[in-house]
Design an enzyme around this catalytic site. Structure first.
Site, PDB file in Angstrom:
ATOM      1  N   SER A  53       0.840  -1.206   0.000  1.00 48.27           N
ATOM      2  CA  SER A  53       0.000   0.000   0.000  1.00 48.27           C
ATOM      3  C   SER A  53       0.873   1.254   0.000  1.00 48.27           C
ATOM      4  CB  SER A  53      -0.934   0.008   1.212  1.00 48.27           C
ATOM      5  OG  SER A  53      -0.218  -0.249   2.401  1.00 48.27           O
ATOM      6  N   GLU A 190      -8.887  -9.935   3.922  1.00 46.35           N
ATOM      7  CA  GLU A 190      -9.293  -8.558   3.603  1.00 46.35           C
ATOM      8  C   GLU A 190     -10.690  -8.524   2.994  1.00 46.35           C
ATOM      9  OE1 GLU A 190      -6.315  -6.292   1.541  1.00 46.35           O
ATOM     10  OE2 GLU A 190      -7.659  -4.597   1.202  1.00 46.35           O
TER      11      GLU A 190
HETATM   12  O1  KIV Z   1      -0.452  -3.428   1.682  1.00 45.17           O
HETATM   13  C1  KIV Z   1      -1.153  -3.374   2.702  1.00 45.17           C
HETATM   14  O2  KIV Z   1      -1.205  -2.350   3.406  1.00 45.17           O
HETATM   15  C2  KIV Z   1      -1.929  -4.544   3.064  1.00 45.17           C
HETATM   16  C3  KIV Z   1      -2.963  -4.377   4.135  1.00 45.17           C
HETATM   17  C4  KIV Z   1      -4.150  -3.691   3.594  1.00 45.17           C
HETATM   18  C5  KIV Z   1      -3.309  -5.652   4.774  1.00 45.17           C
HETATM   19  O3  KIV Z   1      -1.756  -5.581   2.506  1.00 45.17           O
END
Ligand code: KIV
Length: 272
Positions: A53, A190
Site C-alpha cells: 500500500s 481482507e
Molecule cells: O499493503 C497493505 O497495506 C496490506 C494491508 C491492507 C493488509 O496488505
C-alpha cells in the site's frame, strides 16, 4: 564490554500463534519509514506491515501494482531501523513472485537479506502454493493474504467485498486450510463477510488478521495513514479514524505559512 540495551520481549511468529491460542487479540499497522515505525513500535503494536500500500499512500499510484522490489526493500529497511519490539512483515510486490517458485524465493531472500525484515507476505492461495513452500523451505516465515487481494484488482474489477457467494467462500476456506497446512504462520483476510471470516478463524490454529473482516478474527490491521485520517478521500465502512491528521496538518501548514509571510517566524528566541 557489553553495551547495555533495553530488554524488550520481541514479538515473533511463534508468539503470534501463542496469542491466538491464549485468546489474545493481535494488533497490526502499516509503516513505510523509520519515524512512523518508531512511533508504531513504541505504542506497543504487535506487527508492523511494510505493505505494498506504500504504492498508494507514499507514491500516489492508483493501485499497488507499480511498486518494485527495490522500493519495498528501501521502505522495509527504513522501518527495521526504527523498531525494537514489533515483528516486521514485508509484502512481496506484484511481479516479484507470480511467475515461478524460484523467482519467489529469490525475491523473498532479497527482502530478508537487504531489509532485515522478519517475514514476508504474499497474496493468494492454491495458485501460489509451490512458491510459498519454496520460501518456507528456506526458513523464511510467510504470512498469507486472502479475500480482497489488491494485486489482482484488474481481475476483480472492483474493491468491493469478496466471497459473498458460496463458491468463492468455499474456495477461501480451502485456501486458508491449505496455507495453514503448508506452514504459513498467519493470514490476512481482507474485506470479506464477518461470518465467513469468523468461520475461517475458527477452522485454523494460525492467527487470522482481518481488515474489513469483522471482530470474530484473531487480530486487526489498518493502513496507518488511513486510521490517522491523512487520506481524506478513502472512506470504507471498516475504517475507524483515530485522528483527523489531514485537518490538523493543513491547519499547521497554514499557520506556518502565515507566520513566515507576516515575519512572525522566526522570533528572537528562535535564532542564533
Ligand atoms: O499493503 C497493505 O497495506 C496490506 C494491508 C491492507 C493488509 O496488505
Amino acid at each position: 564490554m557489553s553495551v547495555a540495551k533495553k530488554q524488550y520481549k520481541r514479538v515473533t511468529t511463534k508468539s503470534l500463534v501463542d496469542m491466538k491460542a491464549n485468546g489474545q487479540k493481535i494488533s497490526m499497522l502499516t509503516a513505510y519509514d523509520f519515524t512512523m515505525a518508531k512511533i508504531v513500535d513504541g505504542a506497543g503494536i504487535d506487527v508492523i506491515l511494510v505493505g505494498d500500500s506504500a504504492s498508494n499512500v507514499m507514491a500516489g499510484h492508483e493501485t499497488t501494482l507499480p511498486i518494485t522490489l527495490d522500493q519495498m526493500i528501501y521502505h522495509a529497511s527504513s522501518v527495521v531501523r526504527g523498531i525494537e519490539r514489533s515483528l516486521v512483515v514485508v509484502d512481496l510486490p506484484f511481479g516479484s513472485y507470480q511467475s515461478d517458485p524460484k523467482e519467489a524465493l529469490r525475491s523473498a531472500i532479497r527482502i530478508m537479506k537487504e531489509s532485515g525484515g522478519h517475514a514476508v507476505k504474499l497474496e493468494g492461495g492454491k495458485e501460489i502454493k509451490e512458491s510459498i513452500k519454496r520460501i518456507l523451505n528456506a526458513g523464511i516465515p510467510v504470512m498469507g493474504h486472502l479475500g480482497l487481494t489488491p494485486q489482482s484488482i484488474y481481475k476483480f474489477g472492483t474493491y468491493t467485498v469478496r466471497a459473498k457467494e458460496e463458491e468463492e467462500a468455499d474456495k477461501l476456506l480451502e485456501d486458508a486450510l491449505l496455507l495453514e497446512k503448508i506452514g504459513c504462520f498467519a493470514i490476512v483476510l481482507e474485506k470479506v463477510p464477518a461470518k465467513l471470516a469468523q468461520k475461517v478463524a475458527e477452522s485454523i490454529s494460525i492467527p487470522v488478521i482481518g481488515i474489513g473482516a469483522g471482530g470474530g478474527v484473531d487480530g486487526q490491521v489498518l493502513v496507518t495513514h488511513d486510521m490517522l485520517g491523512m487520506t481524506h478521500e478513502f472512506n470504507p465502512r471498516f475504517l475507524r479514524r483515530y485522528l483527523d491528521m489531514f485537518e490538523e496538518m493543513t491547519s499547521a501548514f497554514k499557520k506556518y505559512n502565515a507566520d513566515v509571510k507576516s515575519k512572525d517566524f522566526p522570533n528572537e528566541s528562535e535564532q542564533y
